[in-house]
Design a protein around this motif. Sequence first.
Motif, short mmCIF file in Angstrom:
data_model
loop_
_atom_site.label_atom_id
_atom_site.label_comp_id
_atom_site.label_asym_id
_atom_site.label_seq_id
_atom_site.Cartn_x
_atom_site.Cartn_y
_atom_site.Cartn_z
N GLN A 96 0.87 -1.17 0.00
CA GLN A 96 0.00 0.00 0.00
C GLN A 96 0.91 1.22 0.00
O GLN A 96 1.97 1.22 0.64
N PRO A 97 0.51 2.26 -0.72
CA PRO A 97 1.39 3.43 -0.85
C PRO A 97 1.89 4.00 0.47
O PRO A 97 3.07 4.33 0.60
N HIS A 98 1.04 4.10 1.50
CA HIS A 98 1.49 4.69 2.76
C HIS A 98 2.52 3.79 3.46
O HIS A 98 3.42 4.29 4.14
N LEU A 99 2.42 2.48 3.28
CA LEU A 99 3.40 1.57 3.86
C LEU A 99 4.74 1.66 3.13
O LEU A 99 5.80 1.69 3.76
N ILE A 100 4.68 1.75 1.82
CA ILE A 100 5.89 1.91 1.01
C ILE A 100 6.57 3.23 1.38
O ILE A 100 7.79 3.28 1.56
N ASP A 101 5.77 4.28 1.50
CA ASP A 101 6.32 5.59 1.87
C ASP A 101 7.01 5.54 3.24
O ASP A 101 8.06 6.15 3.44
N GLY A 102 6.41 4.82 4.18
CA GLY A 102 7.01 4.69 5.51
C GLY A 102 8.35 3.99 5.46
O GLY A 102 9.32 4.44 6.07
N LEU A 103 8.41 2.89 4.72
CA LEU A 103 9.68 2.18 4.56
C LEU A 103 10.72 3.09 3.90
O LEU A 103 11.88 3.15 4.34
N ALA A 104 10.30 3.77 2.86
CA ALA A 104 11.23 4.64 2.12
C ALA A 104 11.77 5.74 3.02
O ALA A 104 12.97 6.05 2.98
N GLU A 105 10.92 6.33 3.83
CA GLU A 105 11.36 7.41 4.72
C GLU A 105 12.44 6.93 5.68
O GLU A 105 13.46 7.58 5.87
N HIS A 106 12.23 5.78 6.28
CA HIS A 106 13.21 5.25 7.23
C HIS A 106 14.53 4.89 6.54
O HIS A 106 15.60 5.25 7.04
N ALA A 107 14.44 4.21 5.42
CA ALA A 107 15.66 3.82 4.70
C ALA A 107 16.43 5.05 4.24
O ALA A 107 17.66 5.12 4.36
N HIS A 108 15.71 6.04 3.76
CA HIS A 108 16.34 7.26 3.26
C HIS A 108 17.07 8.01 4.38
O HIS A 108 18.20 8.46 4.20
N LYS A 109 16.44 8.12 5.51
CA LYS A 109 17.06 8.83 6.64
C LYS A 109 18.28 8.09 7.16
O LYS A 109 19.29 8.72 7.49
N ILE A 110 18.22 6.78 7.23
CA ILE A 110 19.38 6.00 7.66
C ILE A 110 20.51 6.17 6.65
O ILE A 110 21.67 6.40 7.02
N ALA A 111 20.18 6.08 5.37
CA ALA A 111 21.19 6.20 4.30
C ALA A 111 21.87 7.56 4.35
O ALA A 111 23.07 7.67 4.09
N GLY A 112 21.12 8.58 4.69
CA GLY A 112 21.67 9.93 4.68
C GLY A 112 22.63 10.24 5.81
O GLY A 112 23.45 11.14 5.70
N VAL A 113 22.58 9.47 6.89
CA VAL A 113 23.38 9.81 8.08
C VAL A 113 24.38 8.72 8.46
O VAL A 113 25.46 9.03 8.95
N ALA A 114 24.05 7.47 8.24
CA ALA A 114 24.85 6.36 8.78
C ALA A 114 26.32 6.44 8.38
O ALA A 114 27.21 6.33 9.24
N SER A 115 26.60 6.61 7.12
CA SER A 115 28.01 6.63 6.68
C SER A 115 28.78 7.78 7.30
O SER A 115 29.94 7.62 7.68
#
Length: 127
Positions: A49-68
């Motif tokens: 469902q779009p809202h579930l995909i968006d939730g996953l994307a938000e978390h992955a994106h934020k982790i990707a942006g800071v972790a390294s």
Amino acid sequence: MPDQAKYRATSADIRPQLARIRIGFLVRLEDRCAEIDRLVNTIDGSGLQPHLIDGLAEHAHKIAGVASTLGFGRLGSLAGQADMAIAALQSQNDWIATRALVETLLDEIEEVLEAQAPDQDRYASSA
């Protein structure tokens, strides 16, 4: 030629601040891990469902942006890959491959959290 002592002093001064930022990231990472797991289970039960995909994307994106930046290179790389795969879900609808990548990301998050637990305690007591 720049004054190297000036840069060393500045570097030493920011270490406690960076440690606090890193601790904050790890605390949020623990919450993100639980939320990503919840989203994966919801998708497994209810479908994409779009809202579930968006939730996953938000978390992955934020982790990707800071972790390294904070020294978690593999985590940042996996989060970036998951972010791209999740974005592709909108058009490709390949949950099985994306789910496998998200599970790998969850495994890496858990490894990072377990490995960093002693550092969190040390920094928390000195902050």
